[in-house]
Design an enzyme around this catalytic site. Structure first.
Site, PDB file in Angstrom:
ATOM      1  CB  CYS A  70      -0.902   0.019   1.234  1.00 38.59           C
ATOM      2  SG  CYS A  70      -2.112  -1.319   1.284  1.00 38.59           S
TER       3      CYS A  70
ATOM      4  N   GLY B  99      -0.693   0.230  -4.991  1.00 39.08           N
ATOM      5  CA  GLY B  99      -2.039  -0.245  -4.688  1.00 39.08           C
ATOM      6  C   GLY B  99      -3.038   0.294  -5.687  1.00 39.08           C
TER       7      GLY B  99
ATOM      8  CG  ASN C 220       3.018   0.434   3.155  1.00 39.71           C
ATOM      9  OD1 ASN C 220       2.531  -0.646   2.824  1.00 39.71           O
ATOM     10  ND2 ASN C 220       4.256   0.774   2.864  1.00 39.71           N
ATOM     11  N   GLY C 221       1.487  -1.546   5.612  1.00 40.59           N
ATOM     12  CA  GLY C 221       2.174  -2.588   6.356  1.00 40.59           C
ATOM     13  C   GLY C 221       1.262  -3.693   6.825  1.00 40.59           C
TER      14      GLY C 221
ATOM     15  CE1 TYR D 238       7.338  -6.625  -9.695  1.00 43.28           C
ATOM     16  CE2 TYR D 238       6.320  -6.919  -7.546  1.00 43.28           C
ATOM     17  CZ  TYR D 238       6.209  -6.834  -8.922  1.00 43.28           C
ATOM     18  OH  TYR D 238       4.991  -6.962  -9.524  1.00 43.28           O
TER      19      TYR D 238
END
Length: 496
Positions: free
Chosen positions: A37, A63, A137-138, A277
């Protein structure tokens, strides 16, 4: 309705209105790892909502399922969230209503939480001290345990998101001051997270004690900015200041900037997959440029596993930088042997299994005039299940490549991630089940080599003397930096 259509409807693979609502959110044709995210924050700018809108555009790769913005000032607390891409959620009918000089914003790819609007962020709550919004985020590895405890004590949850767990901990804290309450809540959770918390007069940013998630701070004039990646500052004309430190908590209010901590920092362990990535190549993480790191991975890969060939090509887009590095190191020409179709957009039709097998052609095509009659080195960033690698190798062969040598710019991906990456269980990871030679045979390659873990850490380029180079490499070596519930059905994805 035919039996085939009935069967397809009964086994619906998505939870939104479209097969790939937003873009690429539930793409069963590909076995690439899914993005996590992204969060973006602004404090002290009269056009905070517009800055957040553009900041989210820069983070869209993190996201595609939902997007949301919450704005605030002394008199206003407004928010809007929706399903889909940023450009699909926000327009002139809703963005002008988001008045305020501070904002937090979020793009979401759900893994642990369900795909529905209720889980879209920022999540907004009323609590005893007023309005509160949170974006994350996480993934919290102990969120389920805490949720069960809170439910036994009478808490009622409206979402399946880890973020709501933190909101309940803040609301139930013995501290009335919001900063102390946030510290109290964060000291009860375990995992990887970058939090933004917004009230009418404060913006709070906090990073997990291991620094697993990237989280940067910037400025635009007198305004402060926060983002999951530094590329989001560039799009709004801001400048990068620094990355938040593990365990750091930054508070912005009428008194200015306060740099604080909610816990002592642990060993820094930034997710290595961000460099391999996830992150955009124009982002800097901990002052290391992602594109440059990927080029060094390609150069190291060439040094470790040279193969004589006619051309080098990368699987777009995340492998392009590594492919350029491999080509520069070997002197083998870099060519665009594979082209990505960026405009597949939405489809209202779920592919049949036969079409799914051919589905890679919707996204990638081989350039026949480039690869025909040539020995090709194909660079990719990872192999997850192996199905996509097989399809791409076969694409190149069908276009006339005489040899296809696969080089992967990361070590074998053998373990699930518990910190926010959507990964299959260990039994579905091909590198956990097969030898390198068996994988080579499975993907129909002439040769196969994975970058060594030592080569990966050296390529990214952190300072010497830091344990494991300052990275989390649990997906490669099963060495996780926190407690995890390591069972086959427990791999976390992004719980936000």
């Amino acid at each position: 309705m035919s039996d085939a259509v009935t069967a397809m409807s009964a086994s619906k693979l998505w939870t939104g209105d479209y097969y790939n609502e937003g873009h690429n959110a539930h793409d069963g044709m590909f076995d690439k790892l899914k993005e996590e995210c992204g969060v973006f924050g602004v404090f002290g700018h009269p056009d905070a909502a517009s800055l957040s809108y553009y900041g989210l555009h820069a983070l869209q790769h993190r996201g595609q399922e939902s997007a949301g913005i919450c704005t605030a000032d002394a008199d206003n607390f407004n928010y809007y969230r929706g399903m889909g891409l940023v450009k699909e959620v926000f327009d002139q009918s809703n963005l002008p209503s988001l008045v305020g000089t501070s904002s937090i914003a979020h793009v979401r790819y759900s893994t642990a939480g369900e795909s529905k609007l209720a889980n879209a962020q920022p999540l907004v709550f009323k609590y005893r001290e007023g309005d509160l919004a949170i974006a994350t985020n996480g993934n919290l590895v102990n969120a389920g345990e805490i949720r069960r405890q809170l439910e036994k004590q009478g808490s009622i949850f409206q979402t399946t998101s880890d973020t709501e767990v933190v909101a309940h901990l803040i609301a139930r804290s013995k501290y009335d001051d919001i900063v102390d309450a946030v510290k109290d809540a964060l000291n009860q959770v375990i995992g990887a997270y970058a939090f933004l918390v917004l009230t009418k007069d404060k913006l709070i940013a906090a990073l997990d004690p291991n620094g697993l998630r990237p989280f940067a701070m910037g400025k635009l004039g007198d305004a402060y900015l926060f983002a999951s990646e530094s590329c989001a500052f560039d799009i709004v004309g801001g400048t990068y200041l620094r990355d938040l430190l593990p365990g750091e908590l930054v508070v912005l209010d009428r008194d200015g900037l306060t740099e604080d901590r909610f816990t002592e920092s642990h060993t820094r362990a930034t997710c290595a997959m961000e460099y391999i990535y996830f992150a955009r190549p124009d982002s800097d993480i901990d002052a290391i440029n992602v594109h440059s790191a990927r080029k060094r991975m390609g150069k190291r890969l060439a040094a470790e596993a040279f193969v004589d060939a006619d051309l080098v090509t990368g699987v777009p887009d995340s492998s392009t930088s590594a492919a350029i590095g491999f080509a520069e190191q070997t002197g083998i020409p870099y060519e665009l042997g594979l082209i990505k179709n960026r405009y597949t957009g939405r489809t209202f039709i779920q592919p049949s299994q036969e079409l799914r097998e051919q589905g890679v052609k919707m996204k990638l095509s081989a350039v026949r005039k480039v690869v025909e009659g040539k020995r090709v080195v194909m660079i990719d960033d990872s192999i997850v299940r192996g199905t996509t690698s097989l399809r791409i190798v076969n694409l190149l062969r069908e276009a006339g490549a005489t040899e296809v040598h696969v080089r992967i710019s990361s070590p074998p991906f053998q373990n699930p991630c518990f910190y926010g990456i959507d990964t299959p269980s260990r039994k579905d990871l091909i590198a956990a089940q097969k030898t390198i030679e068996e994988i080579r045979q499975a993907i129909n390659a002439d040769s196969l080599y994975f970058l060594s873990q030592e080569g990966l850490i050296d390529s990214i380029g952190r300072k010497a003397g830091v344990e494991n180079g300052g990275f989390c490499t649990g997906c490669f070596d099963n060495r996780y930096v926190t407690y995890v519930n390591d069972s086959e059905d427990a791999s976390g994805g992004c719980g936000c």
